[in-house]
Design an enzyme around this catalytic site. Structure first.
Site, PDB file in Angstrom:
ATOM      1  N   LYS A  10     -47.850 -24.931 100.125  1.00  0.00           N
ATOM      2  CA  LYS A  10     -46.878 -24.755  99.044  1.00  0.00           C
ATOM      3  C   LYS A  10     -45.491 -24.856  99.654  1.00  0.00           C
ATOM      4  O   LYS A  10     -45.127 -24.083 100.541  1.00  0.00           O
ATOM      5  CB  LYS A  10     -47.057 -23.405  98.350  1.00  0.00           C
ATOM      6  CG  LYS A  10     -46.187 -23.251  97.119  1.00  0.00           C
ATOM      7  CD  LYS A  10     -46.390 -21.917  96.437  1.00  0.00           C
ATOM      8  CE  LYS A  10     -45.665 -21.883  95.104  1.00  0.00           C
ATOM      9  NZ  LYS A  10     -44.234 -22.236  95.197  1.00  0.00           N
ATOM     10  N   ASP A  19     -41.221 -25.031  99.795  1.00  0.00           N
ATOM     11  CA  ASP A  19     -40.108 -24.236  99.299  1.00  0.00           C
ATOM     12  C   ASP A  19     -38.950 -25.189  98.994  1.00  0.00           C
ATOM     13  O   ASP A  19     -38.027 -25.350  99.795  1.00  0.00           O
ATOM     14  CB  ASP A  19     -39.712 -23.207 100.365  1.00  0.00           C
ATOM     15  CG  ASP A  19     -38.723 -22.175  99.836  1.00  0.00           C
ATOM     16  OD1 ASP A  19     -38.453 -22.189  98.623  1.00  0.00           O
ATOM     17  OD2 ASP A  19     -38.233 -21.371 100.642  1.00  0.00           O
ATOM     18  N   GLU A  39     -44.722 -20.337 102.640  1.00  0.00           N
ATOM     19  CA  GLU A  39     -44.681 -19.768 101.293  1.00  0.00           C
ATOM     20  C   GLU A  39     -46.050 -19.485 100.699  1.00  0.00           C
ATOM     21  O   GLU A  39     -46.237 -18.501  99.992  1.00  0.00           O
ATOM     22  CB  GLU A  39     -43.902 -20.703 100.347  1.00  0.00           C
ATOM     23  CG  GLU A  39     -43.626 -20.044  99.006  1.00  0.00           C
ATOM     24  CD  GLU A  39     -42.819 -20.928  98.075  1.00  0.00           C
ATOM     25  OE1 GLU A  39     -42.694 -20.559  96.894  1.00  0.00           O
ATOM     26  OE2 GLU A  39     -42.324 -21.976  98.518  1.00  0.00           O
ATOM     27  N   ASP A  47     -41.838 -40.817  54.711  1.00  0.00           N
ATOM     28  CA  ASP A  47     -42.569 -40.031  53.713  1.00  0.00           C
ATOM     29  C   ASP A  47     -42.590 -40.790  52.383  1.00  0.00           C
ATOM     30  O   ASP A  47     -41.565 -40.880  51.698  1.00  0.00           O
ATOM     31  CB  ASP A  47     -41.878 -38.671  53.554  1.00  0.00           C
ATOM     32  CG  ASP A  47     -42.642 -37.730  52.637  1.00  0.00           C
ATOM     33  OD1 ASP A  47     -43.771 -38.063  52.237  1.00  0.00           O
ATOM     34  OD2 ASP A  47     -42.091 -36.661  52.302  1.00  0.00           O
ATOM     35  N   GLY A  72     -51.189 -36.525  57.231  1.00  0.00           N
ATOM     36  CA  GLY A  72     -50.760 -36.203  55.870  1.00  0.00           C
ATOM     37  C   GLY A  72     -50.598 -37.468  55.055  1.00  0.00           C
ATOM     38  O   GLY A  72     -51.528 -38.268  54.928  1.00  0.00           O
ATOM     39  N   ASP A  88     -37.005 -39.215  56.529  1.00  0.00           N
ATOM     40  CA  ASP A  88     -36.709 -37.819  56.834  1.00  0.00           C
ATOM     41  C   ASP A  88     -36.128 -37.742  58.244  1.00  0.00           C
ATOM     42  O   ASP A  88     -36.848 -37.813  59.239  1.00  0.00           O
ATOM     43  CB  ASP A  88     -37.982 -36.983  56.725  1.00  0.00           C
ATOM     44  CG  ASP A  88     -37.719 -35.493  56.882  1.00  0.00           C
ATOM     45  OD1 ASP A  88     -36.582 -35.134  57.237  1.00  0.00           O
ATOM     46  OD2 ASP A  88     -38.648 -34.698  56.655  1.00  0.00           O
TER      47      ASP A  88
END
Length: 611
Positions: free
Chosen positions: A37, A39, A173, A451, A486, A539
């Protein structure tokens, strides 16, 4: 498994990065690769067309800060590549040091190295569906052995606990553990785990206490968000050199305010100078007290890639549980929540568990609003965007300032467990902001919701979508369509998060008006429904601060349990309706995500054009 091709050989765009879950121990057993890991700063390095660019984990373009590194990356013998890794500065013992990296960014960028640990794209081929072992093998093959600044992040298989012990003894680390056969998922999926030698994380600087012996400060006062509110987390008075003391003092002075930034014990903040919570510091500490303050804290440096609103306590999870995400118990699995299709809560949960890997890169780590229907879609449903902790730890909070100046805790999730927890609480739909939690003030997409008025068929919507695509393309914006599940279609243009909401809203409004004026028989931007007769409403209101749009792969609380699904423009030519896909199509949606460029945000290297 087939991979995807992207013909363009310019530098690939940013895509959401995979994140690691903090755990209490290194996972055991076979099937895990263990890496160091580092840093430093997480970077995506994009190479193509003899140039290179660098993106932070939140998508910010930091190419100017890493010019020497990118000059070397541009010489890699590839047509294009997208490499994941960490930018670091090494000390004489070969250890990465965050404060040294910060100093190098200010004055000596030629000292910065890059440890590459994953390969997402190569020569136009998307590799994210391949196992980690194969991705790393390809990465190692393309990196030159003689490279001064770009290095391969090696790993070991098994013996992760021994590796962690040796790293901790050497003052490093910690360890990152990754499932060897896992695909790359741009979220926190559970296939990457991190184990730290010492506790460290980000805190918000909320003020300072003055020094008795100098013109600088004695200590920084710290805060952290909890349930959407900023609380006091203690003070830090070590880890600063003289240059950093005066740099911090200069940064804090313009932010000073009279009123306290957080509530804190009076004895702890006598003589305090409070500041607006705009700065984020990385702090190492031994533990947190019962009162929530830090023991033996030490300052490591400022985090310019983190926004204060997104700073929360990162708690250690059980390694065994974290390695098996989406193990959320679902009650009342047999409850029918889509009566017309006779589909149950259990089937909805199974759908979300299946698509979590392709949904979270879109919906994760952004403020969300939930449509909850605890008794099913035909009963009472309601929107929810705030929470005070009733969802548990898997569903998180980001503090956002409302119009009235008050701060409210907005929901977000970034793991399969978080997604499934929302479903357990009766959620059917997920709607998200057009910005991520790393910076809620900058949009990472434009959404135009087409829409149609009652009576218009889908062919009218299809033609309108293509027309909108061509208009945006003429302005330099690449787009993709999304079936909403929709009535309509969303035309979405990904953006690099640079423009703030007022500019984005103004652009969307003026474009919608211009399109309506150009073709008034087909389009309208008028808000009153009475003025939309026989036309498609553009929209544009999704493109403002606080507005949401349904997320890709979200189910809809409608008949037949449809889902929102991103598609290609080629598919748009023949698709039959906006509700084409249902929650019973999880396997098909997963297969499509493997075969087409539908995961992530597409071309995210786009700026808002002039209008």
């Amino acid at each position: 498994m087939p991979t995807r091709k992207r013909p363009n050989q310019s530098p690939p765009p940013f895509r959401p990065v995979q994140l690691a879950t903090l755990v209490d121990s290194v996972p055991t057993g076979s099937g895990w690769l263990h890496e160091m890991k580092y840093d430093g700063y997480r970077l995506l390095v994009a190479v193509g067309g003899a140039e290179a660019r660098a993106f932070t984990r939140s998508g910010l373009d930091w190419s100017e800060r890493f010019e020497p590194l990118l000059a070397e990356a541009a010489r890699l013998k590839v047509r294009s590549a997208l490499v994941d890794g960490e930018a670091v500065v090494l000390d004489s013992d070969g250890r990465s040091n965050f404060q040294s990296l910060q100093n190098a960014l200010k004055s000596s960028p030629d000292l910065i190295d890059f440890f590459a640990f994953d390969l997402l794209e190569l020569d136009g081929e998307d590799l994210t569906a391949l196992p980690l072992t194969e991705r790393k093998a390809r990465l190692a093959a393309l990196l030159p052995k003689a490279s001064k600044r770009i290095r391969f992040s090696d790993h070991i298989e098994g013996s992760g606990e021994k590796l962690l012990a040796s790293f901790c003894a050497a003052g490093l680390e910690g360890v990152i553990s990754k499932r060897a056969e896992a695909r790359y998922i741009g979220s926190r999926s559970g296939s990457w785990l991190k184990t730290k030698c010492i506790k460290r994380q980000e805190f918000v600087i909320v003020g300072w206490t003055p020094s008795d012996t100098s013109r600088s400060f004695r200590s920084l006062m710290l805060g952290v968000h909890e349930n959407g509110e900023l609380r006091y987390a203690g003070k830090v008075g070590t880890g600063f050199d003289t240059e950093e003391l005066f740099r911090l003092q200069a940064l804090m002075k313009p932010l000073e305010q009279k009123q306290p930034t957080v509530k804190a014990p009076r004895s702890q903040v006598r003589g305090a100078h409070w500041i607006k919570p705009k700065l984020v510091a990385e702090i190492a500490y031994t533990e947190m007290t019962r009162e929530g303050t830090l023991r033996h804290p030490s300052y490591l440096g400022l985090r310019e890639d983190k926004k204060p609103e997104a700073v929360v306590i990162e708690t250690e999870a059980d390694a065994g549980q974290a390695a098996h995400p989406a193990a959320v118990p679902i009650s009342n699995r047999d409850r029918v929540i889509f009566p017309e299709a006779n589909l149950t809560k259990g089937e909805l949960a199974d759908y979300y568990a299946a698509v979590a890997a392709i949904m979270l890169p879109w919906a994760g780590s952004r403020p969300i609003s939930l449509v909850r229907c605890p008794q099913g879609r035909a009963k009472k449903c309601f929107f929810q965007k705030h929470d005070a902790g009733s969802f548990g730890e898997a569903v998180k909070h980001v503090a956002i300032v409302e119009k009235d100046g008050e701060t409210e805790p907005y929901l977000y999730m970034d793991t399969p467990d978080g997604l499934l927890t929302c479903v357990q609480m009766g959620t059917i739909e997920f709607h998200g902001w057009g910005a991520r939690i790393e910076d809620v003030e900058k949009a990472d997409r434009l959404v135009f919701d087409l829409d149609p008025d009652v009576g218009l068929d889908f062919e009218a919507v299809r033609m309108a979508a293509f027309q909108f695509r061509d208009i945006l393309k003429s302005m330099g914006l690449e787009t993709f369509p999304m079936l909403t599940g929709g009535k309509g279609v969303h035309v979405i243009a990904p953006l690099t998060p640079r423009a703030e909401w007022p500019e984005v809203k103004d652009f969307a409004y003026r474009l919608a008006q211009a399109v309506a004026q150009m073709d008034p028989e087909k389009f309208t931007s008028a808000l009153p429904k009475a003025q939309r007769k026989g036309r498609i409403f553009v929209d544009y209101l999704r493109n403002q601060r606080g507005a949401t749009a349904v997320m890709p792969y979200s189910a809809r609380a409608r008949e037949s349990a449809p889902v929102a699904a991103p598609i290609t423009w080629k598919e748009m030519e023949t698709i039959d309706k906006p509700s084409h896909f249902r929650i019973t199509d999880a396997a098909l949606l997963l297969k499509r995500a493997d075969l087409k460029s539908l995961q992530g945000w597409g071309r995210a290297d786009q700026a808002l054009p002039d209008l």
